[in-house]
Design a protein around this motif. Structure first.
Motif, PDB file in Angstrom:
ATOM      1  N   CYS A  16       0.836  -1.205   0.000  1.00 15.04           N
ATOM      2  CA  CYS A  16       0.000   0.000   0.000  1.00 15.04           C
ATOM      3  C   CYS A  16       0.871   1.255   0.000  1.00 15.04           C
ATOM      4  O   CYS A  16       0.603   2.206  -0.741  1.00 15.04           O
ATOM      5  CB  CYS A  16      -0.951  -0.007   1.193  1.00 15.04           C
ATOM      6  SG  CYS A  16      -2.306  -1.207   1.062  1.00 15.04           S
ATOM      7  N   THR A  20       1.020   3.977  -2.989  1.00 17.73           N
ATOM      8  CA  THR A  20       0.698   5.364  -2.651  1.00 17.73           C
ATOM      9  C   THR A  20       1.794   6.289  -3.164  1.00 17.73           C
ATOM     10  O   THR A  20       1.520   7.321  -3.788  1.00 17.73           O
ATOM     11  CB  THR A  20       0.509   5.522  -1.127  1.00 17.73           C
ATOM     12  OG1 THR A  20      -0.621   4.738  -0.714  1.00 17.73           O
ATOM     13  CG2 THR A  20       0.296   6.973  -0.741  1.00 17.73           C
ATOM     14  N   GLU A  33      -4.381  11.544   0.375  1.00 21.34           N
ATOM     15  CA  GLU A  33      -5.028  10.362  -0.209  1.00 21.34           C
ATOM     16  C   GLU A  33      -4.024   9.213  -0.215  1.00 21.34           C
ATOM     17  O   GLU A  33      -2.824   9.432  -0.364  1.00 21.34           O
ATOM     18  CB  GLU A  33      -5.502  10.674  -1.630  1.00 21.34           C
ATOM     19  CG  GLU A  33      -6.512  11.806  -1.671  1.00 21.34           C
ATOM     20  CD  GLU A  33      -6.849  12.250  -3.081  1.00 21.34           C
ATOM     21  OE1 GLU A  33      -7.976  12.715  -3.278  1.00 21.34           O
ATOM     22  OE2 GLU A  33      -5.991  12.147  -3.980  1.00 21.34           O
ATOM     23  N   GLU A  34      -4.524   7.983  -0.069  1.00 20.61           N
ATOM     24  CA  GLU A  34      -3.604   6.847  -0.001  1.00 20.61           C
ATOM     25  C   GLU A  34      -4.288   5.548  -0.386  1.00 20.61           C
ATOM     26  O   GLU A  34      -5.509   5.442  -0.362  1.00 20.61           O
ATOM     27  CB  GLU A  34      -3.029   6.721   1.407  1.00 20.61           C
ATOM     28  CG  GLU A  34      -4.063   6.398   2.463  1.00 20.61           C
ATOM     29  CD  GLU A  34      -3.498   6.343   3.863  1.00 20.61           C
ATOM     30  OE1 GLU A  34      -2.275   6.194   4.008  1.00 20.61           O
ATOM     31  OE2 GLU A  34      -4.289   6.448   4.813  1.00 20.61           O
ATOM     32  N   VAL A  36      -5.385   2.062   0.617  1.00 22.50           N
ATOM     33  CA  VAL A  36      -5.749   1.538   1.935  1.00 22.50           C
ATOM     34  C   VAL A  36      -5.985   0.033   1.936  1.00 22.50           C
ATOM     35  O   VAL A  36      -6.049  -0.577   3.000  1.00 22.50           O
ATOM     36  CB  VAL A  36      -6.988   2.256   2.499  1.00 22.50           C
ATOM     37  CG1 VAL A  36      -6.678   3.725   2.759  1.00 22.50           C
ATOM     38  CG2 VAL A  36      -8.195   2.103   1.576  1.00 22.50           C
ATOM     39  N   ARG A  55      -8.222   5.563  -0.905  1.00 18.28           N
ATOM     40  CA  ARG A  55      -9.169   6.432  -0.203  1.00 18.28           C
ATOM     41  C   ARG A  55      -8.910   7.840  -0.697  1.00 18.28           C
ATOM     42  O   ARG A  55      -7.857   8.408  -0.456  1.00 18.28           O
ATOM     43  CB  ARG A  55      -8.932   6.309   1.299  1.00 18.28           C
ATOM     44  CG  ARG A  55      -9.833   7.109   2.183  1.00 18.28           C
ATOM     45  CD  ARG A  55     -11.226   6.542   2.470  1.00 18.28           C
ATOM     46  NE  ARG A  55     -11.487   5.143   2.265  1.00 18.28           N
ATOM     47  CZ  ARG A  55     -11.304   4.156   3.158  1.00 18.28           C
ATOM     48  NH1 ARG A  55     -10.814   4.407   4.334  1.00 18.28           N
ATOM     49  NH2 ARG A  55     -11.607   2.908   2.863  1.00 18.28           N
ATOM     50  N   ASP A  60     -13.809   6.292  -2.731  1.00 19.03           N
ATOM     51  CA  ASP A  60     -12.793   5.304  -3.086  1.00 19.03           C
ATOM     52  C   ASP A  60     -12.599   5.228  -4.592  1.00 19.03           C
ATOM     53  O   ASP A  60     -13.521   5.471  -5.370  1.00 19.03           O
ATOM     54  CB  ASP A  60     -13.178   3.921  -2.561  1.00 19.03           C
ATOM     55  CG  ASP A  60     -13.089   3.827  -1.049  1.00 19.03           C
ATOM     56  OD1 ASP A  60     -12.553   4.762  -0.418  1.00 19.03           O
ATOM     57  OD2 ASP A  60     -13.546   2.816  -0.494  1.00 19.03           O
TER      58      ASP A  60
END
Length: 140
Positions: A16, A20, A33-34, A36, A55, A60
Motif C-alpha cells: 500500500c 501510494t 489520499e492513499e 488503503v 481512499r 474510493d
C-alpha cells in the motif's frame, strides 16, 4: 507468514505504501489520499493482478497492479506490456492509463510490476468452462 518471513499484514502495508508513493509521484493521489487495501485476483499464470483501493477525497477509487509472476507460464516482457498501454493512451479507445513501471523484483510484490487505472467491466476467464459459456452467450 509469507515466504520471506514477513507477516501478510506487513507485506500488505508495504505494498500500500509503495503504490501510494507511485501514484503520488504520478500526481494521481494528493498528499492526504492513499492506498488503503489491496487484494489479489484469481488466476494469473504469467501475471498476477491485484486490485488496490485508494481512499480519495471524493470516495474510493480502484487501481490495477500487474505483477510479473516469478514462475510465469509465458515469459513475456512486462516493460513492453507497459509501453503498449502507454502508447494506447494516445488513441481514442477505452484504455486504462498506466503508471509507475517498477523493473526490479526487490519490492513487496516480488516481481516487476506497473499500476494502471481500473476500468469498469468484466473479462471472462478462458481457462474455466464458465468463461467459455459466457463468451458463447455474448457472441450469439
Amino acid at each position: 507468514m509469507t515466504t520471506n518471513g514477513q507477516s501478510a499484514e506487513a507485506t500488505t502495508a508495504e505494498r500500500c505504501a509503495l503504490l501510494t508513493e507511485i501514484l503520488r509521484e504520478a500526481e494521481e493521489l494528493q498528499a492526504d489520499e492513499e492506498i488503503v487495501a489491496i487484494r489479489q485476483l484469481e488466476g494469473g499464470w504469467s501475471r498476477w493482478s491485484h486490485i488496490a483501493t485508494a481512499r480519495m477525497r471524493d470516495g474510493d477509487r480502484l487501481w490495477v497492479v500487474r505483477v510479473k509472476a516469478p514462475f510465469g507460464l509465458f515469459d513475456t516482457d512486462i516493460a513492453l506490456e507497459y509501453d503498449v498501454f502507454k502508447e494506447l493512451e494516445r488513441l481514442d479507445v477505452p484504455t486504462p492509463r498506466a503508471f509507475g513501471l517498477h523493473q526490479t523484483e526487490d519490492n513487496p510484490f516480488g516481481g516487476e510490476f506497473f499500476v494502471m487505472e481500473h476500468l469498469p467491466g468484466h473479462a471472462p476467464n478462458l481457462w474455466r468452462a464458465e468463461g467459455h459459456t459466457e463468451l458463447r452467450e455474448d457472441w450469439e
